[in-house]
Design a protein around this motif. Structure first.
Motif, PDB file in Angstrom:
ATOM      1  N   THR A   1       0.845  -1.199   0.000  1.00 25.16           N
ATOM      2  CA  THR A   1       0.000   0.000   0.000  1.00 25.16           C
ATOM      3  C   THR A   1       0.884   1.254   0.000  1.00 25.16           C
ATOM      4  N   ARG A   2       1.924   1.242   0.859  1.00 20.45           N
ATOM      5  CA  ARG A   2       2.833   2.396   0.913  1.00 20.45           C
ATOM      6  C   ARG A   2       3.592   2.531  -0.402  1.00 20.45           C
ATOM      7  N   PHE A   3       3.942   1.390  -0.999  1.00 15.20           N
ATOM      8  CA  PHE A   3       4.622   1.405  -2.302  1.00 15.20           C
ATOM      9  C   PHE A   3       3.714   2.077  -3.348  1.00 15.20           C
ATOM     10  N   LEU A   4       2.427   1.710  -3.344  1.00 14.35           N
ATOM     11  CA  LEU A   4       1.473   2.325  -4.278  1.00 14.35           C
ATOM     12  C   LEU A   4       1.422   3.836  -4.053  1.00 14.35           C
ATOM     13  N   LEU A   5       1.357   4.255  -2.786  1.00 15.38           N
ATOM     14  CA  LEU A   5       1.267   5.690  -2.490  1.00 15.38           C
ATOM     15  C   LEU A   5       2.499   6.418  -2.999  1.00 15.38           C
ATOM     16  N   SER A   6       3.666   5.770  -2.870  1.00 16.54           N
ATOM     17  CA  SER A   6       4.890   6.429  -3.350  1.00 16.54           C
ATOM     18  C   SER A   6       4.877   6.518  -4.878  1.00 16.54           C
ATOM     19  N   LEU A   7       4.372   5.507  -5.564  1.00 17.87           N
ATOM     20  CA  LEU A   7       4.275   5.577  -7.025  1.00 17.87           C
ATOM     21  C   LEU A   7       3.321   6.691  -7.460  1.00 17.87           C
ATOM     22  N   LEU A   8       2.262   6.863  -6.679  1.00 20.99           N
ATOM     23  CA  LEU A   8       1.227   7.846  -7.056  1.00 20.99           C
ATOM     24  C   LEU A   8       1.721   9.280  -6.937  1.00 20.99           C
ATOM     25  N   GLU A   9       2.767   9.472  -6.120  1.00 21.76           N
ATOM     26  CA  GLU A   9       3.310  10.829  -6.000  1.00 21.76           C
ATOM     27  C   GLU A   9       3.779  11.348  -7.361  1.00 21.76           C
ATOM     28  N   GLY A  10       4.124  10.422  -8.246  1.00 21.83           N
ATOM     29  CA  GLY A  10       4.592  10.824  -9.580  1.00 21.83           C
ATOM     30  C   GLY A  10       3.471  11.009 -10.593  1.00 21.83           C
ATOM     31  N   VAL A  11       2.238  10.916 -10.167  1.00 24.46           N
ATOM     32  CA  VAL A  11       1.123  11.093 -11.120  1.00 24.46           C
ATOM     33  C   VAL A  11       0.370  12.374 -10.781  1.00 24.46           C
ATOM     34  N   GLU A  12       0.450  13.328 -11.694  1.00 24.72           N
ATOM     35  CA  GLU A  12      -0.163  14.626 -11.413  1.00 24.72           C
ATOM     36  C   GLU A  12      -1.687  14.569 -11.510  1.00 24.72           C
ATOM     37  N   GLY A  13      -2.345  15.266 -10.612  1.00 27.26           N
ATOM     38  CA  GLY A  13      -3.807  15.396 -10.699  1.00 27.26           C
ATOM     39  C   GLY A  13      -4.591  14.298  -9.997  1.00 27.26           C
ATOM     40  N   VAL A  14      -3.885  13.339  -9.400  1.00 27.80           N
ATOM     41  CA  VAL A  14      -4.588  12.259  -8.685  1.00 27.80           C
ATOM     42  C   VAL A  14      -4.155  12.299  -7.233  1.00 27.80           C
ATOM     43  N   GLU A  15      -5.099  12.134  -6.318  1.00 27.85           N
ATOM     44  CA  GLU A  15      -4.666  12.058  -4.919  1.00 27.85           C
ATOM     45  C   GLU A  15      -5.563  11.128  -4.106  1.00 27.85           C
ATOM     46  N   PRO A  16      -4.987  10.548  -3.038  1.00 23.65           N
ATOM     47  CA  PRO A  16      -5.827   9.709  -2.177  1.00 23.65           C
ATOM     48  C   PRO A  16      -6.847  10.575  -1.437  1.00 23.65           C
ATOM     49  N   VAL A  17      -8.060  10.073  -1.289  1.00 24.84           N
ATOM     50  CA  VAL A  17      -9.106  10.835  -0.604  1.00 24.84           C
ATOM     51  C   VAL A  17      -8.750  10.984   0.871  1.00 24.84           C
ATOM     52  N   ILE A  18      -8.226   9.907   1.455  1.00 28.40           N
ATOM     53  CA  ILE A  18      -7.775   9.962   2.851  1.00 28.40           C
ATOM     54  C   ILE A  18      -6.393   9.318   2.940  1.00 28.40           C
ATOM     55  N   GLU A  19      -5.707   9.610   4.018  1.00 28.69           N
ATOM     56  CA  GLU A  19      -4.443   8.923   4.268  1.00 28.69           C
ATOM     57  C   GLU A  19      -4.790   7.508   4.745  1.00 28.69           C
ATOM     58  N   PRO A  20      -4.402   6.475   3.990  1.00 26.87           N
ATOM     59  CA  PRO A  20      -4.860   5.120   4.354  1.00 26.87           C
ATOM     60  C   PRO A  20      -4.335   4.635   5.701  1.00 26.87           C
ATOM     61  N   GLU A  21      -5.251   4.031   6.480  1.00 27.19           N
ATOM     62  CA  GLU A  21      -4.851   3.387   7.740  1.00 27.19           C
ATOM     63  C   GLU A  21      -4.770   1.881   7.549  1.00 27.19           C
ATOM     64  N   ILE A  22      -5.388   1.413   6.472  1.00 31.34           N
ATOM     65  CA  ILE A  22      -5.362  -0.020   6.156  1.00 31.34           C
ATOM     66  C   ILE A  22      -4.975  -0.170   4.678  1.00 31.34           C
ATOM     67  N   ASN A  23      -5.003  -1.402   4.173  1.00 33.90           N
ATOM     68  CA  ASN A  23      -4.546  -1.661   2.800  1.00 33.90           C
ATOM     69  C   ASN A  23      -5.626  -1.334   1.775  1.00 33.90           C
ATOM     70  N   PHE A  24      -6.020  -0.085   1.752  1.00 30.64           N
ATOM     71  CA  PHE A  24      -7.168   0.355   0.964  1.00 30.64           C
ATOM     72  C   PHE A  24      -6.891   1.797   0.555  1.00 30.64           C
ATOM     73  N   VAL A  25      -6.797   2.057  -0.748  1.00 25.99           N
ATOM     74  CA  VAL A  25      -6.493   3.408  -1.210  1.00 25.99           C
ATOM     75  C   VAL A  25      -7.615   3.881  -2.135  1.00 25.99           C
ATOM     76  N   ALA A  26      -8.269   4.977  -1.775  1.00 26.81           N
ATOM     77  CA  ALA A  26      -9.302   5.552  -2.649  1.00 26.81           C
ATOM     78  C   ALA A  26      -8.680   6.741  -3.356  1.00 26.81           C
ATOM     79  N   LEU A  27      -8.707   6.713  -4.687  1.00 27.84           N
ATOM     80  CA  LEU A  27      -8.016   7.736  -5.467  1.00 27.84           C
ATOM     81  C   LEU A  27      -8.995   8.644  -6.170  1.00 27.84           C
ATOM     82  N   THR A  28      -8.803   9.934  -6.007  1.00 29.01           N
ATOM     83  CA  THR A  28      -9.734  10.852  -6.650  1.00 29.01           C
ATOM     84  C   THR A  28      -9.018  11.811  -7.603  1.00 29.01           C
ATOM     85  N   SER A  29      -9.800  12.339  -8.529  1.00 25.04           N
ATOM     86  CA  SER A  29      -9.295  13.310  -9.495  1.00 25.04           C
ATOM     87  C   SER A  29     -10.525  13.929 -10.146  1.00 25.04           C
ATOM     88  N   ASP A  30     -10.410  15.196 -10.620  1.00 26.72           N
ATOM     89  CA  ASP A  30     -11.564  15.819 -11.281  1.00 26.72           C
ATOM     90  C   ASP A  30     -12.007  14.975 -12.469  1.00 26.72           C
TER      91      ASP A  30
END
Ligand code: 0PR
Length: 369
Positions: free
Chosen positions: A287-316
């Motif tokens: 999950t943390r690996f995914l979050l680090s990869l996502l830092e390189g994608v502009e315009g997408v962000e997690p809705v919340i900081e994940p506490e478990i192995n679950f990432v919700a990704l939002t973008s316009d």
């Protein structure tokens, strides 16, 4: 027989397999071999028929004991359900039996829709609890909302759309005179194995009942859930006795396959606490690996900081991007309220899969004008 099975396999192959790695939004995963074999061994046993199969009930008692041991209280009671929906219905039914006359339940807006079903069936009235800025149930609203009319408060550990863990410890302190149910269908087999996570154990003295679904992070075949109660008094109130059986039964369904109980038992015994812990840690690292990869994608962000192995990704542009990702063969679901897709980093979701996915996500984002 081969002809029939061949036709089935043909049909099955039209849909994806967990092993293909492209199923990202499911809260389930491939059942373990040991659980499938355990299911086969007990598949002919109906737990209802205690007079024919008196020994199968012991497996279920072991399952409840195992959960008692990881949830910090001896002698919990409960049973293996068909999943989280049945477990949530049983919890609220037990609440209604404990406090007859009260009808109102406080339920956060993020709760699973099985709570709506339970309320409808049991003729309870839901008072919806708003969410705070972190999408958690708002504690002040619960505090204000509790009254003499309140039957129960329900919180979730791992909400279905975003994977949020509600403030269970804090709300536990408010629930002295009302029934407190925690729906940990998903995170029930995650949080006990993490450090510094929200507590869901029965050391929180006001928790009356807890839903945990082994068919999610317990890698058992569907359907296999579990309802746990603080002590045996709750299930006693749910008992019904047919004239032709020796014992009264507290379950919602009548016939139940001991196959699923054996499947849960087998995974608990085979993996044990350490086996589950290491799998949960691996999923969290991914999950943390995914979050680090996502830092390189502009315009997408997690809705919340994940506490478990679950990432919700939002973008316009998520609704369009979601469509493009589906065309590329990713199995995803879109939450229309938060415009987010959810990636549940289950054991079948590897780092290679996450890299491929983030590569596709970047390309799809860039292709939107
Ligand atoms: N409580 C919570 C918090 C849940 O997430 C779920 C199921 C339930 C109760 C109900 O459990 P059962 O389905 O076992 O009765 N959560 C997912 C849902 O929203 C299940 C799911 C499965 C969602 C696969 C998506 C998916 O691709 O129904």
């Amino acid at each position: 027989m081969n002809d029939v099975l061949g036709r089935l396999m043909e049909l099955r192959k039209k849909d994806p397999f967990f092993a293909d790695g492209r199923i990202l939004s499911s809260v389930c995963t491939e059942p373990s071999d040991v659980s499938l074999e355990a299911y086969r061994i007990f598949s002919d046993v109906n737990v209802l028929d205690r007079y024919v199969f008196p020994n199968s009930g012991e497996l279920e008692m072991d399952v409840i004991k195992w959960f008692s041991s990881i949830l910090g209280k001896k002698n919990l009671s409960g049973y293996v359900t068909s999943g989280g929906t049945e477990a949530n219905i049983q919890a609220l039914w037990a609440a209604k039996k404990k406090y007859p006359g009260r009808r109102e339940i406080l339920v956060p807006e993020s709760a699973h829709y099985s709570l709506d079903k339970a309320a409808d069936l049991l003729e309870l009235e839901i008072k919806w609890i708003p969410l705070d800025e972190k999408f958690k149930a708002d504690v002040a609203s619960i505090q204000e909302g509790i009254s003499d009319e309140t039957l129960a408060v329900v919180l979730t550990a791992g909400t279905s759309a975003l994977g949020v863990v509600d403030p269970i410890t804090e709300v536990n302190g408010l629930c002295g005179d009302v029934f407190f149910h925690v729906d940990a269908a998903f995170a029930g087999m995650v949080l006990p194995f993490l450090e510094n996570s929200e507590r869901i154990d029965f050391g929180l003295v006001n928790i009356d009942s807890l839903t945990i679904d082994p068919h999610k992070m317990g890698y058992t075949p569907i359907p296999s859930g579990c309802i746990l109660f603080r002590d045996e008094s709750y299930m006693k109130r749910l008992r019904f006795k047919p004239s032709y059986l020796e014992e009264p039964l507290p379950t919602l369904t009548g016939s139940r396959s001991a196959g699923f109980i054996a499947a849960v038992w087998a995974n608990l015994m085979f993996y044990g606490v350490e086996g589950f812990r290491s799998k949960v840690w691996e999923c969290m690292e991914n999950t943390r690996f995914l979050l680090s990869l996502l830092e390189g994608v502009e315009g997408v962000e997690p809705v919340i900081e994940p506490e478990i192995n679950f990432v919700a990704l939002t973008s316009d542009s998520m609704p369009q991007v979601y469509g493009l990702l589906l065309e590329r063969g990713w199995a995803l679901s879109l939450d229309r309220e938060t415009n987010s897709i959810r990636i549940v980093v289950m054991p079948h979701v590897s780092r290679e899969v996450l890299e491929d996915f983030v590569g596709d996500l970047r390309e799809c984002m860039n292709s939107i004008p």
